[in-house]
Design a protein around this motif. Sequence first.
Motif, mmCIF file in Angstrom:
data_model
loop_
_atom_site.group_PDB
_atom_site.id
_atom_site.type_symbol
_atom_site.label_atom_id
_atom_site.label_comp_id
_atom_site.label_asym_id
_atom_site.label_seq_id
_atom_site.Cartn_x
_atom_site.Cartn_y
_atom_site.Cartn_z
ATOM 1 N N TYR A 45 15.533 -13.837 -3.696
ATOM 2 C CA TYR A 45 15.665 -15.090 -4.191
ATOM 3 C C TYR A 45 16.893 -15.321 -5.195
ATOM 4 O O TYR A 45 17.160 -14.018 -5.770
ATOM 5 C CB TYR A 45 14.238 -15.610 -4.753
ATOM 6 C CG TYR A 45 13.071 -15.829 -4.073
ATOM 7 C CD1 TYR A 45 13.139 -16.936 -3.289
ATOM 8 C CD2 TYR A 45 12.243 -14.971 -3.973
ATOM 9 C CE1 TYR A 45 12.018 -17.126 -2.278
ATOM 10 C CE2 TYR A 45 10.979 -15.027 -3.332
ATOM 11 C CZ TYR A 45 11.150 -16.210 -2.502
ATOM 12 O OH TYR A 45 9.908 -16.216 -1.515
ATOM 13 N N PRO A 188 11.480 -25.407 -8.800
ATOM 14 C CA PRO A 188 10.617 -24.634 -9.484
ATOM 15 C C PRO A 188 9.229 -25.185 -8.913
ATOM 16 O O PRO A 188 8.313 -24.591 -9.198
ATOM 17 C CB PRO A 188 10.770 -24.918 -11.017
ATOM 18 C CG PRO A 188 12.410 -25.405 -10.975
ATOM 19 C CD PRO A 188 12.677 -25.854 -9.777
ATOM 20 N N ASN A 192 11.996 -23.245 -1.920
ATOM 21 C CA ASN A 192 13.005 -22.358 -2.333
ATOM 22 C C ASN A 192 13.684 -21.587 -0.981
ATOM 23 O O ASN A 192 12.744 -21.148 -0.266
ATOM 24 C CB ASN A 192 12.769 -21.384 -3.490
ATOM 25 C CG ASN A 192 12.256 -22.148 -4.668
ATOM 26 O OD1 ASN A 192 13.101 -22.029 -5.607
ATOM 27 N ND2 ASN A 192 11.295 -22.504 -4.784
ATOM 28 N N GLY A 223 10.348 -19.632 -0.059
ATOM 29 C CA GLY A 223 9.170 -19.730 -0.703
ATOM 30 C C GLY A 223 8.842 -20.889 -1.332
ATOM 31 O O GLY A 223 9.663 -21.890 -1.106
ATOM 32 N N TRP A 224 7.754 -20.973 -1.984
ATOM 33 C CA TRP A 224 7.267 -22.007 -2.466
ATOM 34 C C TRP A 224 7.148 -22.132 -4.059
ATOM 35 O O TRP A 224 6.483 -21.087 -4.436
ATOM 36 C CB TRP A 224 6.013 -22.657 -2.098
ATOM 37 C CG TRP A 224 5.676 -24.180 -2.215
ATOM 38 C CD1 TRP A 224 4.842 -24.543 -3.284
ATOM 39 C CD2 TRP A 224 6.148 -25.365 -1.967
ATOM 40 N NE1 TRP A 224 4.638 -25.983 -3.158
ATOM 41 C CE2 TRP A 224 5.431 -26.386 -2.504
ATOM 42 C CE3 TRP A 224 7.071 -25.688 -0.918
ATOM 43 C CZ2 TRP A 224 5.934 -27.846 -2.416
ATOM 44 C CZ3 TRP A 224 7.518 -27.054 -0.406
ATOM 45 C CH2 TRP A 224 6.872 -28.092 -1.260
ATOM 46 N N GLY A 225 7.745 -22.958 -5.239
ATOM 47 C CA GLY A 225 7.555 -22.997 -6.511
ATOM 48 C C GLY A 225 6.233 -23.323 -6.937
ATOM 49 O O GLY A 225 6.078 -24.338 -6.469
ATOM 50 N N TRP A 230 6.443 -18.825 -11.091
ATOM 51 C CA TRP A 230 6.376 -18.059 -9.832
ATOM 52 C C TRP A 230 7.022 -18.914 -8.473
ATOM 53 O O TRP A 230 6.752 -20.088 -8.308
ATOM 54 C CB TRP A 230 4.699 -17.717 -9.722
ATOM 55 C CG TRP A 230 4.171 -16.703 -10.617
ATOM 56 C CD1 TRP A 230 3.776 -16.988 -11.876
ATOM 57 C CD2 TRP A 230 4.292 -15.420 -10.622
ATOM 58 N NE1 TRP A 230 3.411 -15.741 -12.464
ATOM 59 C CE2 TRP A 230 3.694 -14.733 -11.781
ATOM 60 C CE3 TRP A 230 4.996 -14.684 -9.712
ATOM 61 C CZ2 TRP A 230 3.687 -13.380 -12.064
ATOM 62 C CZ3 TRP A 230 4.984 -12.968 -9.803
ATOM 63 C CH2 TRP A 230 4.284 -12.414 -10.958
ATOM 64 N N VAL A 231 7.364 -18.117 -7.782
ATOM 65 C CA VAL A 231 7.835 -18.557 -6.417
ATOM 66 C C VAL A 231 6.970 -17.470 -5.356
ATOM 67 O O VAL A 231 7.195 -16.241 -5.552
ATOM 68 C CB VAL A 231 9.399 -18.674 -5.964
ATOM 69 C CG1 VAL A 231 9.312 -18.889 -4.677
ATOM 70 C CG2 VAL A 231 9.991 -19.556 -6.981
#
Length: 303
Positions: A45, A188, A192, A223-225, A230-231
């Motif tokens: 990331y 966030p 992502n 990914g997912w925030g 956190w992601v």
Amino acid sequence: MTAVPRTTCARHLCRAGLSLLAATSVGVHATEGGGSSYPMGAENYMSGAMPPPGLYAQFFVGHYEADSLRDNSGDKVPVDFRVRADSIAPRLIWVTEQQVFGASLAFHALVPLVDLKVEVNGQSQSKQGLGDIIFGPALGFHHSEKLHSILALDFIAPSGEYDRGDLANIGRNYWVIEPVLAVSYIDPNGLNIDAKTMYDFNLRNKATDYRSGQELHIDYAVGWGLGNGWVLGVGGYVLQQTTDDRQDGDRIKDNKGRALAFGPSVKYTSDKGWFLTAKWEQESEVRNRAQGNAYRVKLTVPF
């Protein structure tokens, strides 16, 4: 030129050649000796998001291990083989106040320290030391609050120890010119996506008169925030060698490298400005390379 026999291919992979690249997170990967100068899958990331002007330190830590070699058909090469590579690579990034074409001008240098062990058919060798240094200029674009990109030109120098007769090498003994395009979409509280696309022009190894083929590869993360720093998601890399290797000026057919890696990936961003990424990735669809798995951690800290 006729196709290289399978026995020749196996010998190629196992001999001086399992020179594990040396860089951020070392891995065994085709071309001469079945390896690459860039550590496939090292990025995660935020690979396409350049920070504000200032000095930044990054630390890449990696562990790679493999116990099989794959031929041009993806079949396991019948040799007793094992490799283990650990590395830590500090990287210094300087983002200047200078603007070029609306982008921030930056420079970076990455210095890998490598601990490598290779075992083939009862023989083994270990090496520790400096790997191949990566450095170059970059331009960072901020297209919106969430969308960012980096255009760079990296150079990989043959600074790592190399001996054509050794089983294990922590340097590749040739220069690499590597254009880079990295893109990051950062939310966030949502999606992502990161993709760092690179194309390697490998120059000639003067010790062996061998020129590895050109390579296209992408480090990716999706990914997912969660909204709390956190992601959570997945990451890995894709590799495709695009041109044939050449030895003594002759083309080597049916020796192009290929690989796909996939696994869980996470990121944590601190409210103090530092962030940490970590992932595990398993290699598959491998051709003319070692097949294994890797653990990778990246820490970014502003000065």
